[in-house]
Design a protein around this motif. Structure first.
Motif, PDB file in Angstrom:
ATOM      1  N   TYR A 144     -45.531-133.024 -26.479  1.00 28.33           N
ATOM      2  CA  TYR A 144     -46.090-132.293 -27.623  1.00 28.33           C
ATOM      3  C   TYR A 144     -47.379-132.944 -28.103  1.00 28.33           C
ATOM      4  O   TYR A 144     -48.365-132.251 -28.401  1.00 28.33           O
ATOM      5  CB  TYR A 144     -45.064-132.254 -28.760  1.00 28.33           C
ATOM      6  N   ALA A 154     -50.203-132.090 -25.770  1.00 33.99           N
ATOM      7  CA  ALA A 154     -50.649-130.698 -25.923  1.00 33.99           C
ATOM      8  C   ALA A 154     -51.346-130.480 -27.262  1.00 33.99           C
ATOM      9  O   ALA A 154     -52.387-129.816 -27.334  1.00 33.99           O
ATOM     10  CB  ALA A 154     -49.449-129.760 -25.790  1.00 33.99           C
ATOM     11  N   PHE A 155     -50.799-131.058 -28.328  1.00 34.26           N
ATOM     12  CA  PHE A 155     -51.336-130.854 -29.678  1.00 34.26           C
ATOM     13  C   PHE A 155     -52.734-131.456 -29.812  1.00 34.26           C
ATOM     14  O   PHE A 155     -53.611-130.877 -30.457  1.00 34.26           O
ATOM     15  CB  PHE A 155     -50.395-131.489 -30.707  1.00 34.26           C
ATOM     16  N   GLU A 156     -52.930-132.578 -29.175  1.00 30.71           N
ATOM     17  CA  GLU A 156     -54.231-133.246 -29.252  1.00 30.71           C
ATOM     18  C   GLU A 156     -55.194-132.746 -28.172  1.00 30.71           C
ATOM     19  O   GLU A 156     -56.322-133.225 -28.082  1.00 30.71           O
ATOM     20  CB  GLU A 156     -54.039-134.757 -29.120  1.00 30.71           C
ATOM     21  N   ASP A 157     -54.708-131.776 -27.383  1.00 30.64           N
ATOM     22  CA  ASP A 157     -55.537-131.172 -26.334  1.00 30.64           C
ATOM     23  C   ASP A 157     -56.117-132.244 -25.406  1.00 30.64           C
ATOM     24  O   ASP A 157     -57.295-132.204 -25.033  1.00 30.64           O
ATOM     25  CB  ASP A 157     -56.667-130.341 -26.961  1.00 30.64           C
ATOM     26  N   ARG A 158     -55.258-133.199 -25.049  1.00 33.31           N
ATOM     27  CA  ARG A 158     -55.702-134.294 -24.185  1.00 33.31           C
ATOM     28  C   ARG A 158     -55.603-133.900 -22.715  1.00 33.31           C
ATOM     29  O   ARG A 158     -54.697-133.162 -22.307  1.00 33.31           O
ATOM     30  CB  ARG A 158     -54.854-135.544 -24.437  1.00 33.31           C
ATOM     31  N   VAL A 159     -56.517-134.397 -21.926  1.00 30.82           N
ATOM     32  CA  VAL A 159     -56.477-134.165 -20.480  1.00 30.82           C
ATOM     33  C   VAL A 159     -55.365-135.020 -19.895  1.00 30.82           C
ATOM     34  O   VAL A 159     -55.229-136.204 -20.221  1.00 30.82           O
ATOM     35  CB  VAL A 159     -57.825-134.534 -19.833  1.00 30.82           C
TER      36      VAL A 159
END
Length: 210
Positions: free
Chosen positions: A169, A172-177
């Motif tokens: 989560y 995904a929430f931090e939009d990390r690669v």
């Protein structure tokens, strides 16, 4: 369950196995003393084999004193194996207590951490969320024999899944690669020293992360 490699016999057992076996066979008792085959030195040696985990369920012990020593071939079936090193397995109480006896469900019809490879184990067992199920008859027999579908195991697997899902989560929430560093963190859940590592390995395999 994961494949395990047995270490050499602990010194406590090497020093006492013959005498303990002889004393037990002459005692007329149904079971030997757990203070002997379950001696702390023997437990600690077994714990080194499995990274302080139950051989069957992969429950991780906070203290080795929590573990029980199980006779793979039951003493009632073969008293001569009461102190045989290869016959002693480290187990949590929830797998060991109420284990289906060999006369009802033979060891040979189930998976064994010492004779089955990780690949073979993976081909027989799978998970749906925290629930374990058998992909084959041998997998289903293994679950039945060692009580691997007990509610307590579902609860413990859920607790570990929460840690894994929290990380997913956050990614995904931090939009990390999902780079190699993050993949390695996720893969670490499947390391043999981690609780329920088979479950996490199967999850990672399904998502092509290993």
């Amino acid at each position: 369950m994961r494949n395990l490699q047995r270490l050499g016999k602990p010194q406590k057992l090497a020093d006492n196995e013959v005498q303990w076996t002889e004393d037990f066979r002459q005692s007329g008792k149904n079971r030997p003393s757990s203070s002997q085959y379950g001696h702390k030195d023997i437990k600690e040696h077994l714990g080194k084999i499995s990274f302080q985990k139950c051989f069957y369920s992969e429950v991780k012990f906070a203290q080795i004193t929590e573990a029980q020593v199980d006779h793979y071939i039951e003493v009632a079936e073969d008293p001569a194996k009461a102190f045989e090193w290869e016959n002693l397995y480290l187990s949590c109480k929830d797998s060991n207590q109420g284990k289906t006896p060999n006369i009802v469900l033979a060891n040979t019809s189930c998976l064994c951490p010492f004779t089955n490879s990780d690949t073979e184990i993976e081909q027989n067992l799978d998970f749906e969320d925290e629930m374990i199920f058998g992909l084959t008859e041998k997998g289903r027999n293994t679950i039945q024999k060692y009580n691997l579908d007990k509610p307590i195991f579902n609860t413990l697997r859920t607790n570990e899944l929460k840690k894994f899902n929290k990380l997913i989560y956050e990614i995904a929430f931090e939009d990390r690669v999902l780079d190699d560093d993050l993949k390695n963190i996720l893969k670490s859940f499947a390391n043999p020293d981690k609780p329920f590592s088979l479950m996490f390995k199967k999850i990672l395999m399904k998502h092509n992360l290993i």
